[in-house]
Design an enzyme around this catalytic site. Structure first.
Site, PDB file in Angstrom:
ATOM      1  N   ASP A   1      57.826  -1.646 -72.213  1.00 42.97           N
ATOM      2  CA  ASP A   1      56.399  -1.902 -71.999  1.00 42.97           C
ATOM      3  C   ASP A   1      55.616  -1.485 -73.243  1.00 42.97           C
ATOM      4  OD1 ASP A   1      53.976  -2.400 -70.330  1.00 42.97           O
ATOM      5  OD2 ASP A   1      53.651  -0.255 -70.668  1.00 42.97           O
TER       6      ASP A   1
ATOM      7  N   TRP B   1      54.000   3.430 -75.656  1.00 45.68           N
ATOM      8  CA  TRP B   1      52.648   3.896 -75.998  1.00 45.68           C
ATOM      9  C   TRP B   1      52.650   4.907 -77.142  1.00 45.68           C
ATOM     10  CZ3 TRP B   1      49.944   8.039 -72.547  1.00 45.68           C
ATOM     11  CH2 TRP B   1      48.711   8.387 -73.098  1.00 45.68           C
TER      12      TRP B   1
ATOM     13  N   TYR C   1      47.787   0.398 -77.858  1.00 45.26           N
ATOM     14  CA  TYR C   1      48.545   1.625 -78.118  1.00 45.26           C
ATOM     15  C   TYR C   1      48.614   1.868 -79.629  1.00 45.26           C
ATOM     16  CZ  TYR C   1      50.061   1.419 -73.210  1.00 45.26           C
ATOM     17  OH  TYR C   1      50.103   1.371 -71.841  1.00 45.26           O
TER      18      TYR C   1
END
Ligand SMILES: NC(=O)c1ccc[n+]([C@@H]2O[C@H](COP(=O)([O-])OP(=O)(O)OC[C@H]3O[C@@H](n4cnc5c(N)ncnc54)[C@H](OP(=O)(O)O)[C@@H]3O)[C@@H](O)[C@H]2O)c1
Length: 306
Positions: free
Chosen positions: A47, A21, A52
């Site tokens: 991830d 992120w 993001y």
């Protein structure tokens, strides 16, 4: 690094995953350093999400990976979609198909190991998503599917239309964010903590064999800040330090080990971009705290038992 079976399948991945992120804030060189560091710690699961940094975190990851010694096949890459920043959630065919293509382009990959629906869309049509998932899987673009921030009813509503099992539900969980377990502990009471706001995500996931991915393992509130070393949480930090000394690791490792000690066998998604913090946090998978230590940390975070 210990491995876990995602969704109780044969798919094994590291207990600690690396969340990208915050990667948009990094240069490509620093992002490459973070990826190399995580991989050297045994982290093989990453991830991401299309929202993001408005796509910049996926782009930075894709650019940076090429500057590392890590090969794409060495990693499991997951990304998420359906959030259209500032506007809506969109699980329509047109949006998700375009979102997957765009994410793959930014990440510069020809397949994704997992794709998650980022947040529950009240206008979601399960049958429409079932066709989308079939097409994405048949074309080889997406191998596995999951959701994020779904309650059990929303999960079932989608699952019952799908030909694939949803293997993952990614939700917020940390020492300072425990509603998923508080209501169970306070079951049958009339106090605030007894309120079951999420429909029993933990119990449901354990029964269904769904892997919970715990996001923001070191944050309190909704991105209010980091509780590690924060003067706002003296009791918790004292207890974290005590156990860090005992196990000869950092407070980050203890906070991660607290999540991993839960029998739901969650995966912890750390979001630090600082190489030393990555190394520190990854060590959480090397230790197992005792039952009493787990409770003591829960109490130090301001909780009690009926
Ligand atoms: N599904 C969802 O809705 C959702 C929502 C949010 C996040 N996520 C996922 O979860 C991942 C993790 O989220 P997160 O980044 O909020 O997790 P986090 O690991 O709890 O927080 C990371 C932040 O904590 C700081 N930090 C960590 N250890 C520290 C320490 N010892 N001292 C000072 N600062 C420290 C990091 O700064 P430094 O970089 O300086 O270490 C970074 O700013 C994200 O990358 C994303 O993949 C999912």
């Amino acid at each position: 690094m210990k491995q876990l079976n995602i969704g109780q399948t044969n798919w094994q991945a590291s207990e600690i995953a690396f969340g990208a992120w915050r990667m948009d804030a990094l240069s490509v060189a620093d992002a490459a350093k973070a990826i190399d560091t995580a991989y050297d710690c045994g982290i093989n699961f990453v991830d991401n999400a299309d929202m993001y940094g408005d796509g910049e975190s996926e782009q930075r990851f894709g650019d940076a990976l090429k500057q590392t010694s890590v090969k794409r096949e060495d990693l499991f890459l997951q990304t998420k979609g359906d959030i259209v920043p500032g506007k809506k959630y969109d699980t329509s065919r047109e949006h998700i198909m375009n979102a997957v293509e765009s994410s793959m382009k930014r990440l510069d990959v020809d397949y994704l190991d997992a794709y998650l629906i980022h947040r529950p869309d009240p206008l979601m049509e399960p049958e429409e998503l079932a066709d989308i998932f079939d097409d994405l899987q048949k074309s080889g673009k997406v191998r596995h599917f999951g959701v994020s921030n779904f309650n059990p009813q929303q999960f079932l509503l989608l699952q019952e239309s799908l030909n694939q099992r949803l293997l993952i539900n990614q939700v917020q969980f940390s020492l300072m964010h425990t509603p998923m377990i508080d209501h169970g502990i306070h079951s049958n009471m009339a106090d605030e903590r007894s309120i079951n706001r999420d429909g029993g995500i933990i119990e449901f996931s354990r029964r269904m064999g769904v892997t919970i991915q715990a996001w923001s393992p070191f944050q309190y509130g909704f991105f209010e800040g980091v509780f590690i070393d924060s003067p706002k949480f003296p009791e918790l930090n004292k207890k974290l330090q005590e156990l860090a000394d005992k196990y000869e690791v950092s407070k980050n490792a203890i906070a991660a080990a607290w999540i991993l000690r839960h029998p739901a066998k969650m995966q912890v998604i750390i979001g630090t971009m600082n190489p030393q913090h990555i190394i520190d946090s990854a060590k959480g998978a090397d230790i197992e705290i005792t039952r009493q230590e787990w409770y003591n940390l829960y109490f130090a975070a301001g909780n009690d038992l009926p």
